[in-house]
Scaffold this motif. Sequence first.
Motif, short mmCIF file in Angstrom:
data_model
loop_
_atom_site.label_atom_id
_atom_site.label_comp_id
_atom_site.label_asym_id
_atom_site.label_seq_id
_atom_site.Cartn_x
_atom_site.Cartn_y
_atom_site.Cartn_z
N GLU A 182 0.85 -1.29 -0.20
CA GLU A 182 -0.17 -0.13 -0.15
C GLU A 182 0.77 1.41 0.48
O GLU A 182 1.64 0.94 0.84
CB GLU A 182 -1.30 0.15 1.14
N LEU B 298 1.01 5.05 1.89
CA LEU B 298 0.88 5.52 2.33
C LEU B 298 1.39 7.04 2.51
O LEU B 298 2.65 7.24 2.73
CB LEU B 298 1.10 4.66 3.82
N CYS C 268 -3.16 4.96 0.67
CA CYS C 268 -4.16 5.26 2.45
C CYS C 268 -4.10 6.50 2.83
O CYS C 268 -2.83 7.65 2.21
CB CYS C 268 -3.50 4.04 3.16
N LYS D 121 -4.70 5.51 10.24
CA LYS D 121 -4.44 5.49 8.17
C LYS D 121 -5.86 4.51 8.19
O LYS D 121 -6.35 3.36 8.34
CB LYS D 121 -3.26 4.07 7.98
N LYS E 1 -7.69 3.02 5.15
CA LYS E 1 -7.46 2.58 3.45
C LYS E 1 -8.86 2.66 2.93
O LYS E 1 -9.43 2.42 2.95
CB LYS E 1 -7.21 0.58 3.17
#
Length: 258
Positions: free
Chosen positions: A104, A106, A136, A144, A146
């Motif tokens: 992912e 971030l 995210c 966080k 998502k």
Amino acid sequence: MHQEDHTMAMRFSDTNEWEEDWFITMSGEYQHLWKYIKDKCDVAGVWKPNVAMFQAITKFNVSLDSFLKKVNGGKLRIIVLENGRWFIPGFIKFQYFNKQQEFELLLNNPLHKSLYQSLNTNSVDLGAVRGLIAVCQPSKDKDKVKDKKKELVISYCFNEEEFKKVFNEWICFRKEKKKPLTQLSVDKQMDFLAGYTVQEACQIIEESIRNGWQGLFPLKKINNGISRKQTVTDSAAAVNAAFDDLIGSLDAEMRGRG
């Protein structure tokens, strides 16, 4: 005294390529060009073609069109973007997430943010980034949030039920591949598909599903703009017509003998 930052020049190199057929069967010029692109692309794997610079440095004469056919043989390793730049789908995963099957981005992480900014600036379909499953956004309390857990809001570029059905199949296909679409990816894909007719858009989606691709790509055109599917259909019709003529001739000959 100003100290230059050479951090971005330090990158991993895939030594396994020297054992892979697609790489070792390319000419030395194209092998050098592939390495050059991976060294000179930006942080996200986006490269602005500059064959003149490559040729000046290496003294090799190369054809970018020929190179693309070679390097993409058997697997899509370079995608030509709408702005003319080239994108390496597996670059980010190999350089930064090589020990993970999926990852992912971030956006409260400086490196991840720079990766996303490059992808967004160059209008890269996030579904084409190998291994990427979500982007995210940090919330106000720094937790966080998502995207993959949010329900997708789909603004269909066509109202026809046929298109909605095929696109929903595409969403399910990506989920089955454990590569779910993000909201940004859906929005960009709708913008891309809007440039085609309903039938062409459906064909683009179905081709990606059929070939197991993670992204949507323009229809390939050959023979002065005639699509591959049309060419195959016309060829089959020609063969059938020739066969019918042959049968008719044999039948007439047999009757003449009788």
